[in-house]
Design an enzyme around this catalytic site. Structure first.
Site, PDB file in Angstrom:
ATOM      1  N   LYS A   1      -6.024 -13.817  -8.389  1.00  0.00           N
ATOM      2  CA  LYS A   1      -4.854 -13.208  -7.754  1.00  0.00           C
ATOM      3  C   LYS A   1      -5.293 -12.217  -6.681  1.00  0.00           C
ATOM      4  CE  LYS A   1      -2.350  -9.600  -8.616  1.00  0.00           C
ATOM      5  NZ  LYS A   1      -2.092  -9.196  -7.204  1.00  0.00           N
TER       6      LYS A   1
ATOM      7  N   GLU B   1     -10.436  10.096  -5.677  1.00  0.00           N
ATOM      8  CA  GLU B   1     -10.624   9.090  -4.630  1.00  0.00           C
ATOM      9  C   GLU B   1      -9.417   9.104  -3.690  1.00  0.00           C
ATOM     10  OE1 GLU B   1     -10.409   4.863  -5.812  1.00  0.00           O
ATOM     11  OE2 GLU B   1     -12.255   4.593  -4.683  1.00  0.00           O
TER      12      GLU B   1
HETATM   13  P1  NAI Z   1      -4.315  -1.391  -7.722  1.00  0.00           P
HETATM   14  O1  NAI Z   1      -5.406  -1.122  -8.664  1.00  0.00           O
HETATM   15  O2  NAI Z   1      -2.907  -1.212  -8.165  1.00  0.00           O
HETATM   16  O3  NAI Z   1      -4.438  -2.895  -7.155  1.00  0.00           O
HETATM   17  C1  NAI Z   1      -5.549  -3.732  -7.276  1.00  0.00           C
HETATM   18  C2  NAI Z   1      -5.131  -5.108  -7.762  1.00  0.00           C
HETATM   19  O4  NAI Z   1      -4.642  -5.005  -9.109  1.00  0.00           O
HETATM   20  C3  NAI Z   1      -4.002  -5.761  -6.970  1.00  0.00           C
HETATM   21  O5  NAI Z   1      -4.243  -7.153  -6.904  1.00  0.00           O
HETATM   22  C4  NAI Z   1      -2.774  -5.466  -7.823  1.00  0.00           C
HETATM   23  O6  NAI Z   1      -1.733  -6.393  -7.635  1.00  0.00           O
HETATM   24  C5  NAI Z   1      -3.347  -5.597  -9.211  1.00  0.00           C
HETATM   25  N1  NAI Z   1      -2.611  -4.885 -10.262  1.00  0.00           N
HETATM   26  C6  NAI Z   1      -1.804  -3.801 -10.142  1.00  0.00           C
HETATM   27  N2  NAI Z   1      -1.331  -3.429 -11.344  1.00  0.00           N
HETATM   28  C7  NAI Z   1      -1.844  -4.285 -12.259  1.00  0.00           C
HETATM   29  C8  NAI Z   1      -1.746  -4.417 -13.675  1.00  0.00           C
HETATM   30  N3  NAI Z   1      -1.012  -3.569 -14.403  1.00  0.00           N
HETATM   31  N4  NAI Z   1      -2.413  -5.414 -14.289  1.00  0.00           N
HETATM   32  C9  NAI Z   1      -3.183  -6.258 -13.582  1.00  0.00           C
HETATM   33  N5  NAI Z   1      -3.313  -6.195 -12.241  1.00  0.00           N
HETATM   34  C10 NAI Z   1      -2.665  -5.218 -11.574  1.00  0.00           C
HETATM   35  O7  NAI Z   1      -4.580  -0.480  -6.445  1.00  0.00           O
HETATM   36  P2  NAI Z   1      -3.518   0.023  -5.350  1.00  0.00           P
HETATM   37  O8  NAI Z   1      -2.271   0.546  -5.986  1.00  0.00           O
HETATM   38  O9  NAI Z   1      -3.376  -1.034  -4.342  1.00  0.00           O
HETATM   39  O10 NAI Z   1      -4.315   1.258  -4.725  1.00  0.00           O
HETATM   40  C11 NAI Z   1      -4.230   2.530  -5.315  1.00  0.00           C
HETATM   41  C12 NAI Z   1      -5.526   3.271  -5.223  1.00  0.00           C
HETATM   42  O11 NAI Z   1      -6.511   2.569  -5.922  1.00  0.00           O
HETATM   43  C13 NAI Z   1      -6.097   3.424  -3.840  1.00  0.00           C
HETATM   44  O12 NAI Z   1      -5.575   4.522  -3.189  1.00  0.00           O
HETATM   45  C14 NAI Z   1      -7.554   3.559  -4.126  1.00  0.00           C
HETATM   46  O13 NAI Z   1      -7.863   4.892  -4.415  1.00  0.00           O
HETATM   47  C15 NAI Z   1      -7.766   2.724  -5.346  1.00  0.00           C
HETATM   48  N6  NAI Z   1      -8.320   1.397  -5.054  1.00  0.00           N
HETATM   49  C16 NAI Z   1      -9.620   1.165  -5.334  1.00  0.00           C
HETATM   50  C17 NAI Z   1     -10.195  -0.036  -5.033  1.00  0.00           C
HETATM   51  C18 NAI Z   1     -11.618  -0.305  -5.305  1.00  0.00           C
HETATM   52  O14 NAI Z   1     -12.176  -1.237  -4.752  1.00  0.00           O
HETATM   53  N7  NAI Z   1     -12.243   0.436  -6.168  1.00  0.00           N
HETATM   54  C19 NAI Z   1      -9.443  -1.097  -4.380  1.00  0.00           C
HETATM   55  C20 NAI Z   1      -8.043  -0.790  -4.169  1.00  0.00           C
HETATM   56  C21 NAI Z   1      -7.534   0.429  -4.493  1.00  0.00           C
END
Ligand code: NAI
Ligand code: MG
Length: 490
Positions: A190, A395
């Site tokens: 996904k 972060e």
């Molecule tokens: P997120 O962690 O919500 O999204 C990442 C992925 O997880 C997306 O594909 C999303 O649809 C999916 N997702 C969201 N909720 C889920 C759940 N309950 N169960 C399974 N999958 C789920 O990150 P978001 O909201 O886009 O970004 C928020 C913060 O997260 C950013 O500001 C940043 O600080 C951090 N982040 C860190 C990343 C990394 O590579 N370490 C990448 C993206 C965001």
């Protein structure tokens, strides 16, 4: 438009990459069992270009029923085809994906920049070539797994559910899919809801590569879709990259379930500059470390620890350099900093800018022009911050650098390690001995010395503490997709 006026009075002419050769459908279904299908949910959502706020396409929102269908297709693909193939033949399919990605690199690069906002220079020179490199690298392992684990038998896990973020959309898909397939698993992947297009293009490529049906399935949707993958009873392994908050929630859900998992989460890496470092080179490294990809990088060098005696010099040089960075059209080849990925992410960054001020930080922002339409953030520095400030601990995931000074080696190491994260770090010094001491002392998965943000498919990657569980990449990335059992190698 990204025009830059220098003191001398000259400027770069716009050099936008053409979009003539790009085909983006108005609407995409789900890629399940080797074909695009309509979602049972009947729901679609828009993906937009964050540089223009215009809609690029409409993609399916997979519900529980759709996820179930994708997992069944993956199981079928595993039972009927993928597990029946010889390892060498599996490798040939993965090589084919790698070669086709190289052939279509320009198309993928432009779509990546359109959908996610990153500068074309990065998607063209980093994201897409590295994605292909991952497929090449893991294709080579497919028929050599027994040599990777002498004296043990290796078995695929079955169906892998993979959830990826929006900061490196195609590259993260490659990180997840390539080792899974090489080890003999099938996948349901996904992509993130703001950047689904290159994953859907990859689905087309997988179809064109004639992969057996169900080996790779791509389902689009938001957090609910991700959660349905995590919860599905017939998924054998969950691989997640994203925020620490969601990673923690996934870990809780997985407690008591019989699934293997890897989590690659956030970071708050320190770049440490000693007085004996090559300062100009270090300044470039810091700029690359935090402004690269708008700071949307889990291993970004979002903190700078600089030795007191050179702090003024380093900060002055950093500010000068920040005035020359071009913020604007991601498709322009001169652009250094593209669009912030989404309105929500821009809001999050702006929240931290306010928070920094209220915590007493001095805020310096470059005065470079930014376009009116779209989501933008000028490169920003926080100085006068202390270790307990939230902008030093949390972060931000934007082009925002928190600067602190140190006097001694021990103080630098102490500060570097003093966050809940441990994904990466950087050290800049002329002395090899300091590099060794520092890389041993920093509790982080990757530490770069006199460079930053260098990636390679042969190197393992992953975090300590709240930065994650498990390793991806290299030889380590294989065991995440295998059961290793005692016995003689076949
Ligand atoms: P997120 O962690 O919500 O999204 C990442 C992925 O997880 C997306 O594909 C999303 O649809 C999916 N997702 C969201 N909720 C889920 C759940 N309950 N169960 C399974 N999958 C789920 O990150 P978001 O909201 O886009 O970004 C928020 C913060 O997260 C950013 O500001 C940043 O600080 C951090 N982040 C860190 C990343 C990394 O590579 N370490 C990448 C993206 C965001
Ligand atoms: Mg988008």
């Amino acid at each position: 438009m990204s025009k830059l006026q220098f003191d001398g009075g000259w400027e770069y002419a716009p050099a936008p990459e053409s979009t003539d050769h790009i085909e983006v459908n108005e609407r995409y279904g789900l890629f399940i069992g080797g074909e695009f299908v309509e979602p049972a949910s009947g729901e679609y959502f828009a993906t937009t270009n964050p540089a223009t706020e215009q809609q690029l396409s409409s993609v399916a929102a997979a519900g529980t029923e759709d996820v179930d269908r994708a997992v069944r297709a993956a199981r079928n693909g595993y039972d009927k085809y993928w597990s029946k193939l010889s390892a060498a033949d599996r490798g040939k399919y993965i090589f084919r994906i790698a070669r086709m990605l190289q052939e279509r690199a320009r198309e993928f690069a432009v779509i990546e920049s359109l959908d996610g906002g990153k500068p074309i220079r990065e998607s063209r020179d980093i994201d897409i070539p590295l994605a292909a490199a991952h497929f090449f690298y893991y294709a080579g392992w497919a028929d050599k797994l027994d040599y990777a684990y002498p004296g043990r038998n290796v078995r695929p896990l079955g169906v892998a559910g993979q959830i990826i973020p929006w900061n490196f959309p195609l590259l993260m898909a490659a990180w997840k899919i390539a080792p899974a397939l090489a080890c003999g698993n099938t996948v349901v992947l996904k992509p993130a809801e703001t950047t689904p297009l290159t994953a859907l293009k990859l689905a087309e490529l997988v179809r064109d590569a004639d992969l057996p049906p169900g080996v790779v399935n791509i389902v689009t949707g938001a957090g609910d879709t991700g959660a349905a993958i995590v919860d599905h009873g017939d998924v054998d392994k969950v691989a997640f990259t994203g925020s620490t908050a969601v990673g923690r929630a996934i870990m809780e859900r997985l407690a008591g379930q019989d699934k293997k998992y890897t989590l690659e989460l956030g970071g708050k890496a320190a770049n440490i500059i000693f007085a004996d470092a090559a300062i100009d080179q270090a300044v470039e490294g810091i700029v690359n470390g935090i402004f690269f990809n708008q700071g949307h990088v889990c291993c970004a060098g979002s903190r700078l620890l600089v030795q007191e005696s050179v702090a003024d010099e380093v900060i002055a040089k950093l500010r000068d350099r920040m005035e020359t960075l071009i913020v604007g059209d991601p498709l322009d080849k001169n652009t250094d900093i593209g669009a912030i990925n989404s309105a929500a992410q821009l809001e999050r960054i702006e929240h931290y800018l306010k928070l920094g001020r209220s915590e007493g930080a001095d805020v310096y922002q470059s005065s470079v022009p930014v376009p009116k339409q779209g989501y933008w953030c000028r490169p920003t520095l926080f100085t006068g911050v202390s270790q307990s400030n939230r902008v030093v601990q949390e972060e931000i995931f934007g082009p925002v650098l928190a600067i602190q000074t140190f006097r001694t080696f021990g103080e630098a190491l102490e500060k570097a390690n003093n966050t809940p994260y441990g994904l990466s770090g950087g050290v800049w010094t002329d002395k090899g001995a300091k590099i060794f001491r520092m890389t041993q002392g920093i509790r982080a998965g990757v530490v770069w010395a006199n460079t930053f943000n260098k990636f390679d498919p042969t190197s393992p990657f992953g975090g300590y503490k709240e930065s994650g569980v498990g390793r991806e990449g290299g030889l380590h990335g294989l065991s995440a997709y295998l059961d290793l059992v005692a016995g003689e190698a076949a």
